[in-house]
Enzyme design. Structure first.
Site, PDB file in Angstrom:
ATOM      1  N   GLU A  91       0.824  -1.213   0.000  1.00 38.53           N
ATOM      2  CA  GLU A  91       0.000   0.000   0.000  1.00 38.53           C
ATOM      3  C   GLU A  91       0.853   1.255   0.000  1.00 38.53           C
ATOM      4  O   GLU A  91       0.564   2.245   0.650  1.00 38.53           O
ATOM      5  CB  GLU A  91      -0.967   0.021   1.203  1.00 38.53           C
ATOM      6  CG  GLU A  91      -2.202  -0.813   0.978  1.00 38.53           C
ATOM      7  CD  GLU A  91      -3.270  -0.566   2.028  1.00 38.53           C
ATOM      8  OE1 GLU A  91      -3.243   0.489   2.683  1.00 38.53           O
ATOM      9  OE2 GLU A  91      -4.141  -1.425   2.181  1.00 38.53           O
ATOM     10  N   GLY A  92       1.930   1.243  -0.773  1.00 41.15           N
ATOM     11  CA  GLY A  92       2.852   2.367  -0.822  1.00 41.15           C
ATOM     12  C   GLY A  92       3.939   2.187   0.213  1.00 41.15           C
ATOM     13  O   GLY A  92       3.666   2.089   1.403  1.00 41.15           O
TER      14      GLY A  92
END
Length: 761
Positions: free
Chosen positions: A428-429
């Site tokens: 998620e990043g």
């Protein structure tokens, strides 16, 4: 005058230029608690009045019932060894609604709150990474959430009931070779055309990787950039990013291969597509939502980052604190528990104090989402900070357990948490991006009281709006400069506090920190302007300050919400002193690296000296360590309350079960040990360990026969809990060896999820 200033700022490039994807990211969600800190004078009364939720009776029953049953039926060592999840586990998940947590009841789902979903995700970490992923992915960003929020009525009626039952196993195809943290740069390509049957369709080509559940999924939410070369939709050629639903079995779709993330056996793999034809109506939201995929994703992530990954981190941290506290009192060296030695004790105290803070931040933030907020900045803080804390706490646990932590096997309690920690940091990043770009960059643009209005007024050349924003900004800076000087001289006392007692000082210091943060933000934006966007190390330090102000505030909110319990104060004091030192360190880094004429010189010289002369926080002192560690080292009601929502295994279980048994028995035998110790002091008995003196103590009538047996049995159980696993040569070779791998966790003869015809929507 204001017109000329506005045009000068625009022509000089003082303000950042935003791409469409950046603008959509900034527009997603809303401003919550972080807005108070950018103002420089947080309203702590309002922040304490914010919702701090509790589970409903139905949600608590699910946590105490099906969740406990699930964990009990999962052999995490066997699943890690064979890389298989038994068919019975999947059946249990489907039958008990684990795929349906976020789906509304009208579609056959549970309709649980965000807090409940997060709490469930935290608890089932005990079932192992593979099982946790199978539950987390269907209940986070993906087919169910996006369809429920944006889908057409037909899509909701078709997909949501089937997702709730586990007939569809979803995955979300976003990450690519050239688009990791920069997800907006995806190359997945789709060309719109009208098929011979008269329907609009898209021909898709893509290569995705790192996709969780992909090897077992039969429904893919695919992020793809669509083109319309014939302008069939009359919106131009570049339609932007869309999210389309694809079904396993579609021609040209390749799915099922596996990655091997850190040897942790959760399902993760690539997805490939070559000339895959899908009806354009398979776009989530229908044809009207073609090109709106990026906005959908940003809106969902605005609150979504606060749920799954933070839950995993908190679940792991709470487990580590519990077992490490117990182990530190069960394991002995030099005839004393290692947890009473200052070195291990400091590690245990850190585990205890920071898990309290992490749980506070999780509940506070999830409660905000349940109350209708979608705070992208706070959710990014949670994702970045809590996963980082989990990684460092797993190292602390490994250090305390030492040899017992590095020998893998069914009795190892902490190695899986240590090995898996980097995974949550990456997905998620990556946390590097989240810290250096998202938290402060998005926060400054969204949460600053005037910055966004100023940028928008310059872009629109609206001089009236620009004048109001500029005058408001300047006025706010003047007021904050005065506040900053006063709060520096009074060490925050002038900031006031909404409470009295032991925690009052922390509100004052956080108010002081917020004022300084607001001033630094203003000066950075004025003197660095658009260049600030590229100064990741500098904005990362500002992000650290903002993050720790929020985490400390959440800790105080928890203390108030749970009734200001005196027995929790050791954890509160540890967490707040730790957090204030993190804030101080962040400020020192900002001062030392403030590259601007004159102002930068002042910060690096006189300002830096004044900052260190009168620090906001000095850190955790030694006198705070023993009380904080004792909270998780003492068997009793207080520890059980702090373990609420955490799976505590049966004492008959290997690993943590046998450890907790020894922990309890040592607590119960303490009065007998005390008798023997008193006899040693009185020289009735020679020096030695109570267990070694039991025969002599019985003979000299220091203890009874029943007490002697209690000491012997406790010692036996204690020594057993220290043991590590050993394997025969044949067993050792077989561990992790290749076995016949079925398709995911679904056995050869087990019923398969029902596949829907390719392209059906």
């Amino acid at each position: 005058m204001f017109q000329s200033i506005m045009m000068g700022m625009k022509n000089a490039g003082m303000l950042p230029r935003l791409s469409d994807t950046e603008r959509q990211a900034l527009e997603a969600g809303d401003v919550w608690a972080e807005g108070e800190f950018f103002k420089g004078n947080p309203d702590f009364k309002a922040l304490l009045a914010e919702n701090y939720g509790q589970l409903t009776a139905e949600e608590q029953a699910f946590l105490d019932g099906p969740c406990e049953e699930l964990i009990a039926m999962c052999d995490t060592w066997e699943m890690s060894r064979t890389r298989q999840v038994p068919d019975a586990v999947f059946d249990f998940l489907a039958e008990n609604g684990f795929f349906a947590l976020l789906i509304p009841k009208q579609y056959g789902g549970k309709g649980f709150s965000v807090l409940a979903r997060s709490t469930i995700m935290a608890k089932i970490q005990a079932a192992g990474a593979a099982v946790a992923a199978i539950v987390v992915i269907p209940n986070s960003l993906g087919a169910a959430e996006l369809t429920e929020k944006y889908g057409t009525e037909e899509q909701k009626a078709h997909y949501l009931p089937r997702l709730a039952k586990g007939e569809y196993i979803p995955c979300f195809g976003l990450t690519e070779l050239t688009a990791g943290s920069d997800a907006a740069s995806i190359k997945a390509d789709g060309e719109v055309f009208r098929d011979e049957d008269g329907h609009l369709k898209a021909r898709l080509n893509f290569s995705k990787r790192y996709i969780t559940l992909a090897p077992i999924a039969n429904l893919i939410s695919l992020a793809v950039r669509l083109r319309d070369p014939e302008n069939l939709l009359e919106r131009g050629e570049d339609l932007g990013i869309s999210v389309m639903l694809l079904h396993k079995g579609m021609e040209g779709l390749s799915i099922g291969a596996r990655h091997d993330p850190m040897g942790v056996s959760f399902h993760n793999g690539p997805i490939y597509g070559e000339n895959v034809v899908a009806p354009l109506a398979n776009t989530i939201g229908g044809i009207d939502y073609v090109g709106k995929g990026w906005k959908m994703l940003m809106e969902s992530l605005a609150g979504g980052r606060a749920i799954s990954l933070p839950a995993s981190a908190v679940g792991g941290a709470r487990m580590l604190a519990s077992v490490t506290g117990a182990y530190s009192m069960v394991r002995e060296q030099f005839n004393m528990p290692i947890g009473l030695m200052e070195g291990p004790q400091a590690k245990v105290a850190r585990l205890a104090g920071l898990q309290y803070l992490m749980e506070a931040a999780r509940v506070y933030s999830c409660s905000a989402v349940d109350a209708g907020h979608e705070p992208p900045v706070v959710s990014a803080i949670l994702k970045q900070q809590l996963t980082e804390l989990m990684r460092s706490l797993s190292i602390d646990a490994m250090d305390v357990m030492a040899g017992a932590a590095i020998q893998r096997g069914p009795n190892n309690i902490v190695s899986d948490a240590y090995i898996g920690a980097p995974i949550n940091i990456t997905v998620e990043g990556a946390n590097i991006l989240t810290r250096t770009l998202i938290i402060y960059g998005q926060g400054a643009n969204r949460s600053h009281p005037y910055a966004r209005t100023l940028v928008e007024s310059v872009e629109a050349e609206d001089s009236t709006r620009f004048r109001k924003a500029l005058l408001g900004w300047v006025g706010g800076m003047v007021v904050n400069f005065g506040r900053s000087m006063t709060r520096y001289l009074t060490r925050g006392r002038s900031a006031g506090t909404p409470v009295s007692g032991a925690t009052a000082t922390y509100y004052r210091r956080l108010g002081w920190a917020s004022t300084r943060f607001a001033i630094l933000s203003d000066l950075a934006m004025i003197f660095m302007g658009a260049k600030l966007k590229a100064k990741g190390n500098f904005t990362g330090r500002l992000a650290d300050v903002l993050s720790w102000i929020f985490l400390c505030t959440a800790t105080l909110r928890r203390f108030e919400a749970e009734g200001r319990r005196a027995e929790d104060l050791p954890l509160v004091h540890y967490a707040l002193n730790y957090g204030l030192k993190e804030i101080q360190d962040g400020f020192e880094g900002v001062y030392a690296n403030f590259d601007a004429p004159v102002v930068g010189w002042w910060f690096k010289s006189v300002g830096g000296w004044l900052l260190r002369l009168n620090p906001i926080g000095k850190g955790v002192t030694d006198d705070l360590l023993a009380p904080a560690a004792a909270v998780v080292q003492t068997h009793g009601d207080h520890l059980q309350r702090l373990q609420a929502g955490l799976h505590v295994p049966a004492e008959s279980d290997r690993g943590a079960g046998r450890l907790y048994r020894a922990f309890r028995m040592l607590h119960e035998v303490r009065p007998v040990h005390a008798k023997i110790s008193q006899a040693i002091k009185a020289r009735t008995l020679p020096k030695g360990h109570p267990a070694d003196l039991v025969h002599l103590a019985l003979e000299r009538q220091v203890i009874t026969a029943e007490e002697a047996e209690q000491v012997r049995e406790t010692r036996r159980v204690q020594l057993e809990s220290w043991g590590v696993d050993e394997f025969s040569p044949e067993e050792y070779v077989r561990i992790g060896s290749s076995t016949a791998v079925t398709e995911g966790f679904i056995g050869k003869d087990a019923p398969r999820p029902k596949l829907v015809a390719s392209g059906q929507a």
